[in-house]
Design a protein around this motif. Structure first.
Motif, short mmCIF file in Angstrom:
data_model
loop_
_atom_site.label_atom_id
_atom_site.label_comp_id
_atom_site.label_asym_id
_atom_site.label_seq_id
_atom_site.Cartn_x
_atom_site.Cartn_y
_atom_site.Cartn_z
N ILE A 89 0.88 -1.17 0.00
CA ILE A 89 0.00 0.00 0.00
C ILE A 89 0.92 1.22 0.00
CG2 ILE A 89 -1.76 1.27 1.28
CD1 ILE A 89 -2.78 -1.40 2.35
N ARG A 90 0.82 2.03 -1.06
CA ARG A 90 1.80 3.09 -1.30
C ARG A 90 1.34 4.43 -0.76
NH1 ARG A 90 5.78 1.83 -4.97
NH2 ARG A 90 6.80 3.36 -3.64
N LYS A 91 2.31 5.28 -0.41
CA LYS A 91 2.01 6.68 -0.12
C LYS A 91 1.65 7.36 -1.44
CE LYS A 91 2.79 6.66 4.37
NZ LYS A 91 4.07 6.74 5.05
N ALA A 92 0.91 8.47 -1.37
CA ALA A 92 0.40 9.13 -2.58
C ALA A 92 1.51 9.52 -3.54
CB ALA A 92 -0.37 10.38 -2.17
N GLY A 93 1.20 9.39 -4.82
CA GLY A 93 2.11 9.90 -5.85
C GLY A 93 3.12 8.89 -6.36
N LYS A 94 3.07 7.65 -5.89
CA LYS A 94 4.06 6.65 -6.29
C LYS A 94 3.55 5.71 -7.37
CE LYS A 94 6.91 7.64 -2.78
NZ LYS A 94 8.29 8.06 -2.93
N PRO A 98 -4.97 4.22 -12.95
CA PRO A 98 -5.90 4.66 -11.92
C PRO A 98 -5.50 4.10 -10.55
CG PRO A 98 -6.80 2.77 -13.08
CD PRO A 98 -5.48 3.08 -13.73
N THR A 99 -5.84 4.85 -9.50
CA THR A 99 -5.59 4.36 -8.14
C THR A 99 -6.84 4.57 -7.29
OG1 THR A 99 -4.73 6.50 -7.46
CG2 THR A 99 -3.10 4.88 -8.17
N VAL A 100 -6.89 3.82 -6.19
CA VAL A 100 -7.92 4.00 -5.17
C VAL A 100 -7.20 4.65 -4.00
CG1 VAL A 100 -9.70 2.85 -3.81
CG2 VAL A 100 -8.97 1.87 -5.99
N THR A 101 -7.79 5.74 -3.46
CA THR A 101 -7.04 6.61 -2.54
C THR A 101 -7.80 6.85 -1.23
OG1 THR A 101 -5.99 7.74 -4.40
CG2 THR A 101 -6.17 8.99 -2.38
N GLU A 102 -7.06 6.97 -0.12
CA GLU A 102 -7.63 7.34 1.19
C GLU A 102 -6.69 8.31 1.90
OE1 GLU A 102 -11.18 6.24 1.51
OE2 GLU A 102 -10.40 6.79 3.49
N SER A 103 -7.23 9.38 2.48
CA SER A 103 -6.41 10.31 3.26
C SER A 103 -6.75 10.16 4.74
CB SER A 103 -6.70 11.75 2.83
OG SER A 103 -6.27 11.93 1.51
N TYR A 104 -5.77 10.47 5.61
CA TYR A 104 -5.96 10.27 7.05
C TYR A 104 -4.96 11.12 7.81
CZ TYR A 104 -1.93 7.26 6.32
OH TYR A 104 -0.70 6.79 5.96
N GLU A 114 -2.49 4.83 -1.28
CA GLU A 114 -3.25 4.34 -2.43
C GLU A 114 -2.76 2.99 -2.92
OE1 GLU A 114 -3.13 7.83 -4.87
OE2 GLU A 114 -1.09 7.48 -5.55
N ILE A 115 -3.64 2.32 -3.65
CA ILE A 115 -3.28 1.07 -4.33
C ILE A 115 -3.91 1.09 -5.72
CG2 ILE A 115 -2.96 -0.43 -2.32
CD1 ILE A 115 -5.77 -1.44 -2.65
N GLY A 116 -3.37 0.26 -6.58
CA GLY A 116 -3.98 0.09 -7.90
C GLY A 116 -5.23 -0.77 -7.78
N PRO A 117 -6.19 -0.62 -8.68
CA PRO A 117 -7.45 -1.35 -8.56
C PRO A 117 -7.31 -2.85 -8.75
CG PRO A 117 -7.36 -0.12 -10.62
CD PRO A 117 -6.15 0.28 -9.84
N HIS A 118 -6.17 -3.32 -9.29
CA HIS A 118 -6.01 -4.75 -9.53
C HIS A 118 -5.20 -5.45 -8.44
CE1 HIS A 118 -7.86 -3.82 -13.28
NE2 HIS A 118 -6.87 -3.00 -13.60
N ALA A 119 -4.88 -4.71 -7.36
CA ALA A 119 -4.02 -5.29 -6.32
C ALA A 119 -4.72 -6.42 -5.57
CB ALA A 119 -3.61 -4.19 -5.33
#
Ligand SMILES: O=P(O)(O)OC[C@H]1O[C@H](OP(=O)(O)OP(=O)(O)O)[C@H](O)[C@@H]1O
Ligand SMILES: Nc1ncnc2[nH]cnc12
Length: 184
Positions: A89-94, A98-104, A114-119
């Motif tokens: 699970i990557r930090k933003a911008g890597k 398309p990516t699926v994203t969550e901020s916290y 974020e992660i890719g949708p096929h992970a």
């Protein structure tokens, strides 16, 4: 280490391989770093083996997901031991779109993962792993990413829980279980 229960042994090894640094990365934060554990081959292997045994005893998982950066080390080792796939699970911008994203928010910063949708695939049984559970923001965000993609977060593991920061409550509110080697 004979005579110790498995959980006591994990606690004993982990608690003797943590480096504590005051006022990092900002004043008032006592930073816990597990480089001493990762650098000690037999200690690291023992902790990974014992965690993997507990995961297997609870029914196993399809995937182990770890959060950048320190979660990657544990995730890869535990995944290998279990014969499971590993999801970084990557930090933003890597990652490319398309990516699926969550901020916290966390103890000393804000972050986006974020992660890719096929992970992961719908219905995959996923274990989340990281080094530290503090506010729980990172773990809950990681679980949200998994759930957005239809995976089931069956459990999670950290090396250290910082009780005063409320991670356990945040996990419970998100209907997540976690295991920890030690609580401070
Ligand atoms: O429970 P929380 O309040 O969310 O805090 C826990 C998170 O904080 C640390 O990561 P950090 O974001 O500092 O990143 P790093 O692993 O790249 O150092 C740690 O490795 C956890 O991922
Ligand atoms: N005090 C701390 N030490 C290490 N990682 C952390 N993540 C959040 N708080 C932390």
């Amino acid at each position: 280490m004979t005579g110790l229960t498995d959980q006591n042994e994990i606690t004993s090894v982990v608690s003797t391989h943590v480096l504590e640094t005051p006022d990092f990365p900002s004043e008032g934060v006592l930073f816990r770093d597990f480089t001493p554990l990762f650098c000690d081959g037999s200690a690291f292997a023992r902790v990974v083996d014992l965690i993997a045994e507990q995961v297997t005893a609870k029914g196993g998982v399809d995937l182990v997901a770890g959060i950048e950066a320190r979660g990657f080390l544990l995730c890869a080792a535990i995944g290998y031991k279990l014969g499971a796939g590993v999801v970084p699970i990557r930090k933003a911008g890597k990652l490319p779109a398309p990516t699926v994203t969550e901020s916290y928010a966390l103890e000393y910063a804000e972050a986006t993962i974020e992660i890719g949708p096929h992970a992961v695939n719908k219905g995959d049984r996923v274990l989340l792993v990281d080094d530290v559970l503090a506010t729980g923001g990172t773990m809950v965000a990681a679980a949200t990413l998994m759930r957005k993609l239809g995976a089931e977060v069956v459990d999670s593991w950290v090396l250290l829980e910082i009780e005063a920061l409320g991670g356990a409550k945040a996990m419970q509110a998100a209907d997540l279980t976690f295991n920890t080697a030690m609580t401070v």
